[in-house]
Design a protein around this motif. Structure first.
Motif, short mmCIF file in Angstrom:
data_model
loop_
_atom_site.label_atom_id
_atom_site.label_comp_id
_atom_site.label_asym_id
_atom_site.label_seq_id
_atom_site.Cartn_x
_atom_site.Cartn_y
_atom_site.Cartn_z
N THR A 64 0.82 -1.04 -0.08
CA THR A 64 -0.04 -0.05 0.02
C THR A 64 0.78 1.08 -0.01
O THR A 64 1.70 1.24 0.72
N GLY A 65 0.61 2.39 -0.91
CA GLY A 65 1.39 3.19 -0.97
C GLY A 65 2.61 3.17 -2.07
O GLY A 65 2.89 2.11 -2.67
N ASP A 66 3.20 4.43 -2.12
CA ASP A 66 4.34 4.36 -3.12
C ASP A 66 5.70 3.81 -2.40
O ASP A 66 5.87 4.13 -1.10
N PRO A 67 6.45 2.98 -3.07
CA PRO A 67 7.70 2.62 -2.41
C PRO A 67 8.61 3.84 -2.45
O PRO A 67 8.63 4.57 -3.03
N PHE A 68 9.46 3.71 -1.07
CA PHE A 68 10.39 4.81 -1.06
C PHE A 68 11.68 5.07 -2.08
O PHE A 68 12.55 5.95 -2.17
N TRP A 69 12.01 3.53 -2.53
CA TRP A 69 13.46 3.70 -3.20
C TRP A 69 13.15 2.51 -4.06
O TRP A 69 12.77 1.17 -3.59
N ILE A 70 13.87 2.43 -5.21
CA ILE A 70 13.86 1.03 -6.29
C ILE A 70 15.39 1.19 -6.81
O ILE A 70 15.70 2.30 -7.48
N CYS A 71 16.09 0.00 -6.48
CA CYS A 71 17.38 0.03 -7.17
C CYS A 71 17.76 -1.30 -7.60
O CYS A 71 17.45 -2.19 -7.14
N PHE A 72 18.39 -0.94 -8.77
CA PHE A 72 19.27 -2.32 -9.22
C PHE A 72 20.51 -2.66 -8.32
O PHE A 72 20.94 -1.82 -7.66
N ASP A 73 20.61 -4.07 -8.00
CA ASP A 73 21.74 -4.25 -7.08
C ASP A 73 22.42 -5.50 -7.76
O ASP A 73 21.87 -6.41 -8.22
#
Length: 143
Positions: A18-27
């Motif tokens: 629920t809601g927007d994620p705060f971070w999205i990152c390749f690892d």
């Protein structure tokens, strides 16, 4: 409000976000590569209160001090990880999401550890370590 869903390969585990994620990152780090079984992954950061498991409960495993990985005990799908150095946060594997195309990454983490044949011309920041500030010196795949 944004609502996303995810499930494992066999369907035993499902979750709602629920809601927007705060971070999205390749690892690109070796720890995650081995845990996921792929050349890299994309982690989607949520706070714990944004995640609800609606079917089943993940199994857990920890090899790296302070990091606990979640997976399906039936089919082995990687679901998420938590890190004591990032309290209150959970990072969900993009492969668990029902609509992975809705999660464009914002950066590359552990760029120096990427496999030499990985070539990406996406213009995103390349960071040689964690892309998030951590509060504890735990779980350092770069050491």
């Amino acid at each position: 409000m944004r609502t996303e869903h995810g499930h494992c390969f066999c369907g035993a585990i499902a979750a709602t976000f629920t809601g927007d994620p705060f971070w999205i990152c390749f690892d690109h780090d070796d720890d995650c590569r081995r845990a996921i079984g792929g050349p890299m992954t994309i982690w989607i950061g949520y706070s714990h209160d944004q995640v609800t498991f609606s079917r089943g409960q993940p199994q857990t495993f920890s090899k790296t001090r302070g990091v606990v990985r979640q997976f399906c005990g039936k089919c082995g799908t990687s679901i998420a990880y938590t890190d004591e150095g990032l309290p209150g946060e959970i990072y969900v594997c993009i492969g668990f999401m029902d609509a992975p195309e809705r999660f464009p990454p914002q950066a590359h983490g552990f760029w120096r550890q990427r496999l030499p044949f990985i070539k990406m011309d996406d213009g995103l920041a390349r960071v040689d370590a964690y892309t998030r500030r951590r509060t504890a010196p735990l779980g350092r795949p770069d050491l």
